[in-house]
Design a protein around this motif. Structure first.
Motif, PDB file in Angstrom:
ATOM      1  N   PRO A   1      -7.382  11.563   8.568  1.00  0.00           N
ATOM      2  CA  PRO A   1      -8.529  11.857   9.434  1.00  0.00           C
ATOM      3  C   PRO A   1      -8.199  11.785  10.921  1.00  0.00           C
ATOM      4  CG  PRO A   1      -8.924   9.891   8.070  1.00  0.00           C
ATOM      5  CD  PRO A   1      -7.693  10.537   7.558  1.00  0.00           C
ATOM      6  N   GLN A   2      -7.136  11.067  11.275  1.00  0.00           N
ATOM      7  CA  GLN A   2      -6.766  10.994  12.694  1.00  0.00           C
ATOM      8  C   GLN A   2      -6.287  12.338  13.233  1.00  0.00           C
ATOM      9  OE1 GLN A   2      -4.287   7.191  12.150  1.00  0.00           O
ATOM     10  NE2 GLN A   2      -5.080   7.002  14.227  1.00  0.00           N
ATOM     11  N   ILE A   3      -5.854  13.244  12.339  1.00  0.00           N
ATOM     12  CA  ILE A   3      -5.549  14.601  12.800  1.00  0.00           C
ATOM     13  C   ILE A   3      -6.600  15.586  12.272  1.00  0.00           C
ATOM     14  CG2 ILE A   3      -3.106  14.177  13.201  1.00  0.00           C
ATOM     15  CD1 ILE A   3      -2.520  15.729  10.577  1.00  0.00           C
TER      16      ILE A   3
ATOM     17  N   GLY B   1      -3.183  -2.174  17.516  1.00  0.00           N
ATOM     18  CA  GLY B   1      -3.497  -1.011  18.331  1.00  0.00           C
ATOM     19  C   GLY B   1      -3.699   0.148  17.399  1.00  0.00           C
ATOM     20  N   CYS B   2      -4.029   1.292  17.954  1.00  0.00           N
ATOM     21  CA  CYS B   2      -4.284   2.468  17.125  1.00  0.00           C
ATOM     22  C   CYS B   2      -4.046   3.710  17.974  1.00  0.00           C
ATOM     23  CB  CYS B   2      -5.730   2.423  16.616  1.00  0.00           C
ATOM     24  SG  CYS B   2      -6.159   3.819  15.558  1.00  0.00           S
ATOM     25  N   LEU B   3      -3.403   4.705  17.376  1.00  0.00           N
ATOM     26  CA  LEU B   3      -3.148   5.940  18.113  1.00  0.00           C
ATOM     27  C   LEU B   3      -4.451   6.644  18.492  1.00  0.00           C
ATOM     28  CD1 LEU B   3      -0.091   7.304  16.086  1.00  0.00           C
ATOM     29  CD2 LEU B   3      -0.068   6.066  18.258  1.00  0.00           C
ATOM     30  N   SER B   4      -5.551   6.294  17.820  1.00  0.00           N
ATOM     31  CA  SER B   4      -6.853   6.873  18.164  1.00  0.00           C
ATOM     32  C   SER B   4      -7.597   6.070  19.231  1.00  0.00           C
ATOM     33  CB  SER B   4      -7.735   6.977  16.905  1.00  0.00           C
ATOM     34  OG  SER B   4      -7.170   7.910  16.002  1.00  0.00           O
TER      35      SER B   4
ATOM     36  N   GLN C   1      -4.047  -2.303   5.508  1.00  0.00           N
ATOM     37  CA  GLN C   1      -5.491  -2.469   5.696  1.00  0.00           C
ATOM     38  C   GLN C   1      -6.001  -1.632   6.865  1.00  0.00           C
ATOM     39  OE1 GLN C   1      -6.863  -6.812   4.901  1.00  0.00           O
ATOM     40  NE2 GLN C   1      -4.632  -6.940   5.068  1.00  0.00           N
ATOM     41  N   HIS C   2      -5.218  -1.597   7.941  1.00  0.00           N
ATOM     42  CA  HIS C   2      -5.608  -0.797   9.111  1.00  0.00           C
ATOM     43  C   HIS C   2      -5.684   0.686   8.743  1.00  0.00           C
ATOM     44  CE1 HIS C   2      -5.334   0.278  13.559  1.00  0.00           C
ATOM     45  NE2 HIS C   2      -5.065   1.427  12.953  1.00  0.00           N
ATOM     46  N   GLU C   3      -4.627   1.195   8.103  1.00  0.00           N
ATOM     47  CA  GLU C   3      -4.587   2.632   7.800  1.00  0.00           C
ATOM     48  C   GLU C   3      -5.668   3.022   6.799  1.00  0.00           C
ATOM     49  OE1 GLU C   3      -3.064   4.483   9.732  1.00  0.00           O
ATOM     50  OE2 GLU C   3      -1.865   2.897  10.639  1.00  0.00           O
ATOM     51  N   CYS C   4      -5.866   2.210   5.781  1.00  0.00           N
ATOM     52  CA  CYS C   4      -6.864   2.556   4.765  1.00  0.00           C
ATOM     53  C   CYS C   4      -8.281   2.450   5.322  1.00  0.00           C
ATOM     54  CB  CYS C   4      -6.671   1.699   3.519  1.00  0.00           C
ATOM     55  SG  CYS C   4      -5.110   2.100   2.684  1.00  0.00           S
ATOM     56  N   ASP C   5      -8.505   1.593   6.307  1.00  0.00           N
ATOM     57  CA  ASP C   5      -9.811   1.555   6.978  1.00  0.00           C
ATOM     58  C   ASP C   5     -10.169   2.924   7.546  1.00  0.00           C
ATOM     59  OD1 ASP C   5     -10.861  -0.967   6.615  1.00  0.00           O
ATOM     60  OD2 ASP C   5     -10.354  -1.718   8.613  1.00  0.00           O
ATOM     61  N   HIS C   6      -9.161   3.642   8.068  1.00  0.00           N
ATOM     62  CA  HIS C   6      -9.442   4.969   8.632  1.00  0.00           C
ATOM     63  C   HIS C   6     -10.092   5.888   7.600  1.00  0.00           C
ATOM     64  CE1 HIS C   6      -7.733   4.887  12.658  1.00  0.00           C
ATOM     65  NE2 HIS C   6      -6.616   4.327  12.220  1.00  0.00           N
ATOM     66  N   LEU C   7      -9.758   5.701   6.329  1.00  0.00           N
ATOM     67  CA  LEU C   7     -10.289   6.579   5.276  1.00  0.00           C
ATOM     68  C   LEU C   7     -11.760   6.304   5.009  1.00  0.00           C
ATOM     69  CD1 LEU C   7      -7.262   6.420   2.827  1.00  0.00           C
ATOM     70  CD2 LEU C   7      -7.634   7.956   4.777  1.00  0.00           C
TER      71      LEU C   7
HETATM   72 NI    NI Z   1      -5.214   3.485  13.537  1.00  0.00          NI
END
Ligand code: NI
Length: 178
Positions: free
Chosen positions: A51-53, A99-102, A141-147
């Motif tokens: 989703p970040q892209i 941090g987060c690239l978004s 956990q961080h990456e799956c939160d994005h989903l």
């Molecule tokens: Ni992120």
């Protein structure tokens, strides 16, 4: 393949629940993963979620060998994880900087489960089932939160520990999770 623009916080696409992948090992999936890898590597990221892209599918990638930007972080194997399920093992949590690239340029102190099991499959449909802890568990956990449309600032308990990276860490060294 291509480096794609990363959506930033405020974009509604980052707030939606992404859809399960139904088909594996397709040209479209391989092309998506190639773009995600190119984008993550170009930005020195540790992980990226589709989703970040702007792609609303339950696809995340992550991995880190030694990275000079995060000198203290433990290595995490390069992983493609589709349709993930995370199960916390116990109630233990720990806080660390993320941090987060978004959310470019920012860092925040985020509580995460210390030990988790994660399951899902890779791009060929092979099952993945791992029990991990610490930094590896945090990244997943961080990456799956994005989903699920969750960005790390939504999980910060103490907003005093949220700020600009260069102000928080003038020496430039942090362990982060984007
Ligand atoms: Ni992120």
């Amino acid at each position: 393949m291509a480096i794609r623009p990363v959506l930033r916080m405020g974009d509604m696409h980052l707030l939606r629940r992404s859809d399960e992948l139904i088909y594996f090992d397709t040209p479209e999936l391989h092309a998506l993963l190639a773009d995600m890898r190119d984008t993550m590597n170009a930005l020195d990221g540790v992980g990226l979620a589709a989703p970040q892209i702007g792609v609303g599918l339950r696809v995340v990638i992550f991995g880190m060998r030694h990275n000079p930007r995060y000198p203290d972080a433990e290595p995490v194997p390069d992983t493609v994880l589709l349709n993930p399920l995370i199960t916390p093992l116990g109630d233990d949590t720990e806080e660390d900087w993320e941090g987060c690239l978004s959310v470019p340029g920012m860092r925040g102190m985020v509580p995460r489960f210390k030990n988790v099991r994660y399951q899902g499959c890779d791009e060929y449909g092979a099952l993945i089932d791992r029990t991990v802890s610490g930094f590896h568990a945090r990244v997943v956990q961080h990456e799956c939160d994005h989903l699920d449309g969750i960005l790390y600032p939504m999980r910060i308990k103490n907003m005093r520990l949220f700020g600009f990276q260069d102000v928080l860490f003038p020496d430039g060294k942090t362990k982060i999770t984007d």
